[in-house]
Design a protein around this motif. Structure first.
Motif, mmCIF file in Angstrom:
data_model
loop_
_atom_site.group_PDB
_atom_site.id
_atom_site.type_symbol
_atom_site.label_atom_id
_atom_site.label_comp_id
_atom_site.label_asym_id
_atom_site.label_seq_id
_atom_site.Cartn_x
_atom_site.Cartn_y
_atom_site.Cartn_z
ATOM 1 N N ARG A 22 47.001 108.033 -67.942
ATOM 2 C CA ARG A 22 47.954 109.005 -67.734
ATOM 3 C C ARG A 22 49.265 107.983 -66.837
ATOM 4 N N PRO A 23 50.473 108.314 -67.377
ATOM 5 C CA PRO A 23 51.545 107.456 -67.171
ATOM 6 C C PRO A 23 51.603 107.257 -65.658
ATOM 7 N N ALA A 24 51.104 108.272 -64.798
ATOM 8 C CA ALA A 24 51.383 108.158 -63.404
ATOM 9 C C ALA A 24 50.264 109.144 -62.806
ATOM 10 N N SER A 25 49.498 108.868 -61.681
ATOM 11 C CA SER A 25 48.371 109.570 -60.978
ATOM 12 C C SER A 25 48.944 110.468 -60.015
ATOM 13 N N GLY A 26 50.250 110.116 -59.600
ATOM 14 C CA GLY A 26 50.645 110.896 -58.198
ATOM 15 C C GLY A 26 50.306 110.120 -56.922
ATOM 16 N N ARG A 27 49.498 108.878 -57.013
ATOM 17 C CA ARG A 27 49.203 108.378 -56.002
ATOM 18 C C ARG A 27 49.719 106.974 -56.132
ATOM 19 N N PHE A 28 50.252 106.315 -55.059
ATOM 20 C CA PHE A 28 50.376 105.007 -54.966
ATOM 21 C C PHE A 28 50.374 104.353 -53.452
ATOM 22 N N LEU A 29 50.337 103.132 -53.437
ATOM 23 C CA LEU A 29 50.009 102.453 -52.024
ATOM 24 C C LEU A 29 51.199 101.741 -51.616
ATOM 25 N N VAL A 30 51.731 102.083 -50.478
ATOM 26 C CA VAL A 30 53.111 101.399 -50.103
ATOM 27 C C VAL A 30 52.867 100.816 -48.549
ATOM 28 N N ARG A 31 53.164 99.373 -48.615
ATOM 29 C CA ARG A 31 52.977 98.868 -47.398
ATOM 30 C C ARG A 31 54.168 98.777 -46.652
ATOM 31 N N ILE A 32 54.335 99.130 -45.393
ATOM 32 C CA ILE A 32 55.277 99.428 -44.692
ATOM 33 C C ILE A 32 55.260 99.019 -43.059
ATOM 34 N N PRO A 33 56.008 98.350 -42.555
ATOM 35 C CA PRO A 33 55.775 98.008 -41.098
ATOM 36 C C PRO A 33 55.120 99.116 -40.314
ATOM 37 N N PRO A 34 54.156 98.586 -39.414
ATOM 38 C CA PRO A 34 53.329 99.550 -38.546
ATOM 39 C C PRO A 34 54.427 100.428 -37.944
ATOM 40 N N GLU A 35 55.553 100.064 -37.431
ATOM 41 C CA GLU A 35 56.399 100.953 -36.413
ATOM 42 C C GLU A 35 57.220 101.884 -37.349
ATOM 43 N N LEU A 36 57.435 101.711 -38.608
ATOM 44 C CA LEU A 36 57.818 102.556 -39.478
ATOM 45 C C LEU A 36 56.770 103.696 -39.930
ATOM 46 N N HIS A 37 55.600 103.189 -40.047
ATOM 47 C CA HIS A 37 54.345 104.201 -40.289
ATOM 48 C C HIS A 37 54.118 105.040 -39.159
ATOM 49 N N ARG A 38 54.435 104.571 -37.995
ATOM 50 C CA ARG A 38 54.135 105.461 -36.906
ATOM 51 C C ARG A 38 55.279 106.609 -36.525
ATOM 52 N N ASP A 39 56.637 105.943 -37.047
ATOM 53 C CA ASP A 39 57.673 106.764 -36.710
ATOM 54 C C ASP A 39 57.371 108.135 -37.922
ATOM 55 N N ALA A 40 57.072 107.778 -39.057
ATOM 56 C CA ALA A 40 56.914 108.664 -40.270
ATOM 57 C C ALA A 40 55.824 109.661 -39.586
ATOM 58 N N GLN A 41 54.726 109.143 -38.933
ATOM 59 C CA GLN A 41 53.867 110.002 -38.631
ATOM 60 C C GLN A 41 54.273 111.096 -37.616
ATOM 61 N N ILE A 42 55.238 110.451 -36.558
ATOM 62 C CA ILE A 42 55.573 111.290 -35.521
ATOM 63 C C ILE A 42 56.666 112.208 -36.161
ATOM 64 N N LYS A 43 57.525 111.798 -37.080
ATOM 65 C CA LYS A 43 58.367 112.874 -37.931
ATOM 66 C C LYS A 43 57.484 114.027 -38.404
ATOM 67 N N ALA A 44 56.263 113.800 -39.036
ATOM 68 C CA ALA A 44 55.573 114.897 -39.982
ATOM 69 C C ALA A 44 55.051 115.794 -38.807
ATOM 70 N N ALA A 45 54.461 115.207 -37.747
ATOM 71 C CA ALA A 45 54.033 116.124 -36.655
ATOM 72 C C ALA A 45 55.087 116.968 -35.883
ATOM 73 N N GLN A 46 56.419 116.302 -35.788
ATOM 74 C CA GLN A 46 57.423 117.254 -35.042
ATOM 75 C C GLN A 46 57.724 118.205 -36.159
ATOM 76 N N GLU A 47 57.446 118.130 -37.377
ATOM 77 C CA GLU A 47 57.993 119.160 -38.502
ATOM 78 C C GLU A 47 56.929 119.984 -38.883
ATOM 79 N N ASN A 48 55.671 119.768 -38.122
ATOM 80 C CA ASN A 48 54.422 120.361 -38.504
ATOM 81 C C ASN A 48 54.104 120.358 -40.092
ATOM 82 N N SER A 49 54.218 119.221 -40.505
ATOM 83 C CA SER A 49 54.182 118.793 -41.986
ATOM 84 C C SER A 49 53.082 117.434 -42.071
ATOM 85 N N SER A 50 52.927 117.173 -43.296
ATOM 86 C CA SER A 50 51.900 116.140 -43.338
ATOM 87 C C SER A 50 52.813 114.727 -43.738
#
Length: 115
Positions: free
Chosen positions: A68-96
């Protein structure tokens, strides 16, 4: 103008060979090599569709999953701080985290921002 064809989620290139005076292409973003050609745009489109259909039939006959042209999954490497901020934002929005990243990517692609 776009130089690609689409059928059943598969995309194909559109190329011209001056040496052979023929249009040709291949199915893009899969590991298998599937090509097609035509004397006209109409021929090329028809042969692309037949190439996709033939590829899918061949996979069934060989009892293998088509690439298939795309599986719908891909790995993205980002700074740990950005990862943490995204996790916090997801939790605040009761989202994933997946939902947050999908929304961010949709916004990026829709609005045409550059990184």
């Amino acid at each position: 103008m776009k130089n690609r064809l689409e059928h059943k989620g598969y995309f194909g290139s559109v190329e011209y060979s001056a040496d052979d005076d023929i249009l040709h292409g291949r199915i893009l973003n899969i590991s298998d090599i599937v090509t097609y050609e035509g004397q006209s745009i109409v021929d090329l489109k028809e042969n692309f569709t037949q190439a996709v259909e033939g590829y899918l039939r061949m996979c069934v006959e060989l009892n293998q999953e088509p690439d298939r042209p795309a599986s719908g999954r891909f790995l993205v490497r980002i700074p740990p701080e950005l990862h943490r901020d995204a996790q916090i934002k997801a939790a605040q929005e009761n989202s994933s985290l997946n939902d947050i990243m999908t929304k961010a990517l949709v916004t990026f692609l829709r609005d045409g921002h550059t990184a």
